[in-house]
Scaffold this motif. Structure first.
Motif, PDB file in Angstrom:
ATOM      1  N   UNK A   1       0.820  -1.209   0.000  1.00 15.59           N
ATOM      2  CA  UNK A   1       0.000   0.000   0.000  1.00 15.59           C
ATOM      3  C   UNK A   1       0.857   1.263   0.000  1.00 15.59           C
ATOM      4  N   UNK A   2       1.939   1.253   0.750  1.00 17.45           N
ATOM      5  CA  UNK A   2       2.781   2.438   0.870  1.00 17.45           C
ATOM      6  C   UNK A   2       3.713   2.635  -0.325  1.00 17.45           C
ATOM      7  N   UNK A   3       4.290   1.550  -0.829  1.00 14.02           N
ATOM      8  CA  UNK A   3       5.316   1.652  -1.875  1.00 14.02           C
ATOM      9  C   UNK A   3       4.854   1.177  -3.254  1.00 14.02           C
ATOM     10  N   UNK A   4       3.626   0.701  -3.355  1.00 18.18           N
ATOM     11  CA  UNK A   4       3.093   0.195  -4.633  1.00 18.18           C
ATOM     12  C   UNK A   4       4.004  -0.854  -5.251  1.00 18.18           C
ATOM     13  N   UNK A   5       4.539  -1.714  -4.413  1.00 19.60           N
ATOM     14  CA  UNK A   5       5.417  -2.795  -4.853  1.00 19.60           C
ATOM     15  C   UNK A   5       5.348  -3.922  -3.837  1.00 19.60           C
ATOM     16  N   UNK A   6       5.667  -5.114  -4.290  1.00 17.90           N
ATOM     17  CA  UNK A   6       5.691  -6.255  -3.382  1.00 17.90           C
ATOM     18  C   UNK A   6       6.867  -6.138  -2.428  1.00 17.90           C
ATOM     19  N   UNK A   7       6.610  -6.448  -1.185  1.00 15.82           N
ATOM     20  CA  UNK A   7       7.678  -6.437  -0.187  1.00 15.82           C
ATOM     21  C   UNK A   7       8.686  -7.529  -0.526  1.00 15.82           C
ATOM     22  N   UNK A   8       9.994  -7.215  -0.421  1.00 12.44           N
ATOM     23  CA  UNK A   8      10.974  -8.282  -0.663  1.00 12.44           C
ATOM     24  C   UNK A   8      10.842  -9.383   0.381  1.00 12.44           C
ATOM     25  N   UNK A   9      11.187 -10.574  -0.040  1.00 12.27           N
ATOM     26  CA  UNK A   9      11.140 -11.729   0.858  1.00 12.27           C
ATOM     27  C   UNK A   9      12.542 -11.981   1.417  1.00 12.27           C
ATOM     28  N   UNK A  10      12.592 -12.544   2.599  1.00 13.41           N
ATOM     29  CA  UNK A  10      13.885 -12.833   3.222  1.00 13.41           C
ATOM     30  C   UNK A  10      14.759 -13.698   2.323  1.00 13.41           C
ATOM     31  N   UNK A  11      14.126 -14.583   1.552  1.00 14.40           N
ATOM     32  CA  UNK A  11      14.910 -15.511   0.723  1.00 14.40           C
ATOM     33  C   UNK A  11      15.272 -14.951  -0.654  1.00 14.40           C
ATOM     34  N   UNK A  12      14.819 -13.735  -0.983  1.00 17.59           N
ATOM     35  CA  UNK A  12      15.182 -13.145  -2.281  1.00 17.59           C
ATOM     36  C   UNK A  12      16.700 -13.029  -2.375  1.00 17.59           C
ATOM     37  N   UNK A  13      17.235 -13.427  -3.520  1.00 19.22           N
ATOM     38  CA  UNK A  13      18.682 -13.538  -3.679  1.00 19.22           C
ATOM     39  C   UNK A  13      19.381 -12.257  -4.095  1.00 19.22           C
ATOM     40  N   UNK A  14      18.715 -11.367  -4.815  1.00 19.48           N
ATOM     41  CA  UNK A  14      19.405 -10.213  -5.395  1.00 19.48           C
ATOM     42  C   UNK A  14      18.679  -8.913  -5.061  1.00 19.48           C
ATOM     43  N   UNK A  15      18.893  -8.428  -3.864  1.00 19.56           N
ATOM     44  CA  UNK A  15      18.337  -7.152  -3.426  1.00 19.56           C
ATOM     45  C   UNK A  15      19.498  -6.161  -3.445  1.00 19.56           C
ATOM     46  N   UNK A  16      19.473  -5.256  -4.396  1.00 15.09           N
ATOM     47  CA  UNK A  16      20.615  -4.366  -4.604  1.00 15.09           C
ATOM     48  C   UNK A  16      20.250  -2.961  -4.162  1.00 15.09           C
ATOM     49  N   UNK A  17      20.999  -2.460  -3.189  1.00 15.15           N
ATOM     50  CA  UNK A  17      20.772  -1.135  -2.636  1.00 15.15           C
ATOM     51  C   UNK A  17      21.809  -0.178  -3.193  1.00 15.15           C
ATOM     52  N   UNK A  18      21.369   1.043  -3.465  1.00 18.25           N
ATOM     53  CA  UNK A  18      22.319   2.058  -3.923  1.00 18.25           C
ATOM     54  C   UNK A  18      21.893   3.436  -3.450  1.00 18.25           C
ATOM     55  N   UNK A  19      22.862   4.336  -3.424  1.00 14.62           N
ATOM     56  CA  UNK A  19      22.618   5.724  -3.056  1.00 14.62           C
ATOM     57  C   UNK A  19      23.362   6.604  -4.058  1.00 14.62           C
ATOM     58  N   UNK A  20      23.829   7.740  -3.648  1.00 15.87           N
ATOM     59  CA  UNK A  20      24.537   8.637  -4.558  1.00 15.87           C
ATOM     60  C   UNK A  20      26.010   8.274  -4.677  1.00 15.87           C
TER      61      UNK A  20
END
Length: 124
Positions: A70-89
């Motif tokens: 509801x907040x992000x209009x996307x499925x929440x990542x699952x603990x078992x997801x293999x490729x969650x890539x975070x980035x900033x500036x």
């Protein structure tokens, strides 16, 4: 800690990640998270990235899936997801986000050390 490599290898990783991005977050597919402020992300981001400012990340990753959706209009990542890539500036907040996600059990969390700055330089 594993981090996305910089330079040519980092750019190649991002091309693959963008090519396989999915809003569904299916296991085995990369999901990109822009952890910069909303203002920074609004000025430009990597296509397909979901903006969750690092200041909100801990609460976001602990939300119930329906509330996250509801907040992000996307499925929440699952603990078992293999490729969650975070980035900033520049890389610091992305590293902080990766460490936070891992501390919450997201073992597939990665940081793109080259960050948005490197992606922007390489995309042209």
């Amino acid at each position: 800690m594993l981090q996305a490599p910089r330079g040519r290898a980092g750019a190649a990783l991002w091309r693959r990640a963008v090519a396989v991005r999915t809003m569904a977050g299916a296991s085995g597919r990369a999901r990109l998270f822009d952890v910069r402020s909303r203002e920074e992300a609004a000025a430009g981001t990597i296509p397909g990235a979901l903006n969750i400012p690092v200041s909100e990340l801990e609460s976001a990753l602990q939300m119930e899936p329906a509330a996250f959706q509801a907040l992000y209009s996307a499925e929440k990542p699952k603990l078992e997801d293999e490729h969650l890539i975070f980035f900033c500036q520049m890389g610091k907040r992305g590293l902080q986000a990766m460490q936070l996600a891992r501390s919450l059990g997201y073992t597939g969390a990665r940081n793109y050390a080259g960050a948005y700055r490197e992606w922007l330089e390489k995309k042209g």
